[in-house]
Scaffold this motif. Sequence first.
Motif, PDB file in Angstrom:
ATOM      1  N   TRP A 240      -8.911 -10.103   2.693  1.00 50.95           N
ATOM      2  CA  TRP A 240      -9.118  -9.395   1.431  1.00 50.95           C
ATOM      3  C   TRP A 240      -7.906  -9.414   0.518  1.00 50.95           C
ATOM      4  N   THR A 241      -6.713  -9.628   1.065  1.00 53.40           N
ATOM      5  CA  THR A 241      -5.507  -9.619   0.232  1.00 53.40           C
ATOM      6  C   THR A 241      -5.400 -10.849  -0.662  1.00 53.40           C
TER       7      THR A 241
ATOM      8  N   TRP B 289       0.982  -5.528   5.465  1.00 44.27           N
ATOM      9  CA  TRP B 289      -0.251  -6.029   6.083  1.00 44.27           C
ATOM     10  C   TRP B 289      -0.272  -7.554   6.135  1.00 44.27           C
ATOM     11  N   SER B 290       0.228  -8.198   5.079  1.00 45.87           N
ATOM     12  CA  SER B 290       0.226  -9.661   5.035  1.00 45.87           C
ATOM     13  C   SER B 290       1.210 -10.263   6.028  1.00 45.87           C
ATOM     14  N   ALA B 291       2.199  -9.483   6.442  1.00 49.01           N
ATOM     15  CA  ALA B 291       3.191 -10.000   7.378  1.00 49.01           C
ATOM     16  C   ALA B 291       2.704  -9.973   8.821  1.00 49.01           C
ATOM     17  N   ILE B 292       1.585  -9.316   9.084  1.00 53.14           N
ATOM     18  CA  ILE B 292       1.050  -9.253  10.452  1.00 53.14           C
ATOM     19  C   ILE B 292       0.481 -10.627  10.824  1.00 53.14           C
TER      20      ILE B 292
ATOM     21  N   VAL C 211      -3.260 -11.300  16.511  1.00 54.49           N
ATOM     22  CA  VAL C 211      -4.132 -10.124  16.583  1.00 54.49           C
ATOM     23  C   VAL C 211      -5.524 -10.527  17.056  1.00 54.49           C
ATOM     24  N   ILE C 212      -6.038 -11.636  16.550  1.00 54.04           N
ATOM     25  CA  ILE C 212      -7.360 -12.108  16.967  1.00 54.04           C
ATOM     26  C   ILE C 212      -7.372 -12.441  18.446  1.00 54.04           C
ATOM     27  N   ILE C 213      -6.347 -13.132  18.910  1.00 59.30           N
ATOM     28  CA  ILE C 213      -6.271 -13.477  20.338  1.00 59.30           C
ATOM     29  C   ILE C 213      -6.208 -12.206  21.179  1.00 59.30           C
ATOM     30  N   LEU C 214      -5.403 -11.232  20.755  1.00 54.87           N
ATOM     31  CA  LEU C 214      -5.260  -9.985  21.507  1.00 54.87           C
ATOM     32  C   LEU C 214      -6.570  -9.212  21.544  1.00 54.87           C
TER      33      LEU C 214
ATOM     34  N   PHE D  38       0.615   0.527  -3.117  1.00 58.94           N
ATOM     35  CA  PHE D  38      -0.306  -0.524  -2.699  1.00 58.94           C
ATOM     36  C   PHE D  38       0.435  -1.832  -2.403  1.00 58.94           C
ATOM     37  N   GLN D  39       1.385  -2.182  -3.235  1.00 59.46           N
ATOM     38  CA  GLN D  39       2.117  -3.433  -3.042  1.00 59.46           C
ATOM     39  C   GLN D  39       2.889  -3.430  -1.732  1.00 59.46           C
ATOM     40  N   ARG D  40       3.506  -2.311  -1.395  1.00 60.14           N
ATOM     41  CA  ARG D  40       4.254  -2.243  -0.140  1.00 60.14           C
ATOM     42  C   ARG D  40       3.302  -2.348   1.059  1.00 60.14           C
ATOM     43  N   VAL D  41       2.130  -1.680   0.955  1.00 58.77           N
ATOM     44  CA  VAL D  41       1.149  -1.760   2.037  1.00 58.77           C
ATOM     45  C   VAL D  41       0.660  -3.190   2.224  1.00 58.77           C
TER      46      VAL D  41
END
Length: 368
Positions: free
Chosen positions: A241-242, A209-212, A217-220, A202-205
């Motif tokens: 959620w993180t 995810w936090s690095a995105i 992404v929202i603009i795209l 979970f920590q690696r995921v």
Amino acid sequence: MALSPLNQRRWSNFKKNRRAYWSLWIFTVLFVLSLGAEFLANDKPILVQYRGNYYTPIFNFYPETEFGGDFQTEAVYRDPEVKCLIVSGGLEDCFDDPDAIIEDAADGTVNGEVIAKGWSVWPLIPYSYDTAVDRPGAAPLPPNAQNLLGTDGTKRDVLARIIHGFRLSILFTLIVTGTATIIGIIAGAVQGFFGGLTDLIFQRVIEIWSAIPSLYVIILMFAILGRSFWLLVVLLILFSWTGLVGVVRAEFLRARNLEYVRAARALGVSNVTIMFRHMLPNAMVATLTMLPFIITGTISSLAVLDFLGFGLPSSSPSLGELTLQAKQNLQAPWLAFTAFFTFAIMLSLLIFIFEGIRDAFDPRKTFS
């Protein structure tokens, strides 16, 4: 339903925090009023009486022909001719000189003849968030008796946009924060309770995810699917959620080997019951400590995205768009002051409320 002794103590502690208690009342009143924004600021009447019949334009579509006009399109109730048709009961003379007919019909007669006089009940502010104000001069127009907070760069009433925008911002924040909080608590609880390999994966995921970059992404996604309220809700939930996972995980890691947890396991209590009935209440203080930051962050994110042009659709009443209007019209200081005080009051009330909730859930916190 009666509160348990524990919840009664929490409510008592919350009420003793006067700043939080009065902030809750003020915010509740403002939010409830904003829920009825159509009754406070609208370019349609709340109720119309015409020839003995009653109409509710804010809920239903009525063509102009319903009131004796010529067009099948929706009646423009602020048009002097439509007002004259309603007041005079559909006199054809309204198309010649509506203002004179309205004035003449004040006593229920026109040219000495009794008419079927009608009437309309209007909201306090006769403009919706997208209504163009009929005032002479170049926009933005300064405040006056007609527009208490002036107009923006496209001659829309600022107070009407504040009322509708406040409701939209709070509902948006409640949906995003509520959903993200549930997901974050579940994820943090699972990590902290089971630990080991589950926690490691979970920590690696979460790190990946936090690095995105969420803004990109929202603009795209908006470029591909178009701007919409629910798409923005989903995207912000995915990246919000993180925020709670870390504090919930830490509390569960701390409590997983305590005696009451080991006793519950020995008695055969299920993991889900142990996690969310016995351990989660002890993690609520840390969780509630983070909630004000998530809520204010969500409101700020919506405002920033609207300010940059990547938020809600342009037709929406947006507080962030008002900030952009203030930037583009520095000669109109009422726009900047209105945007500043709206955000300052809204965020301050929310922070005070959640400070009181956090202290109420803290067993070590007492008030004199």
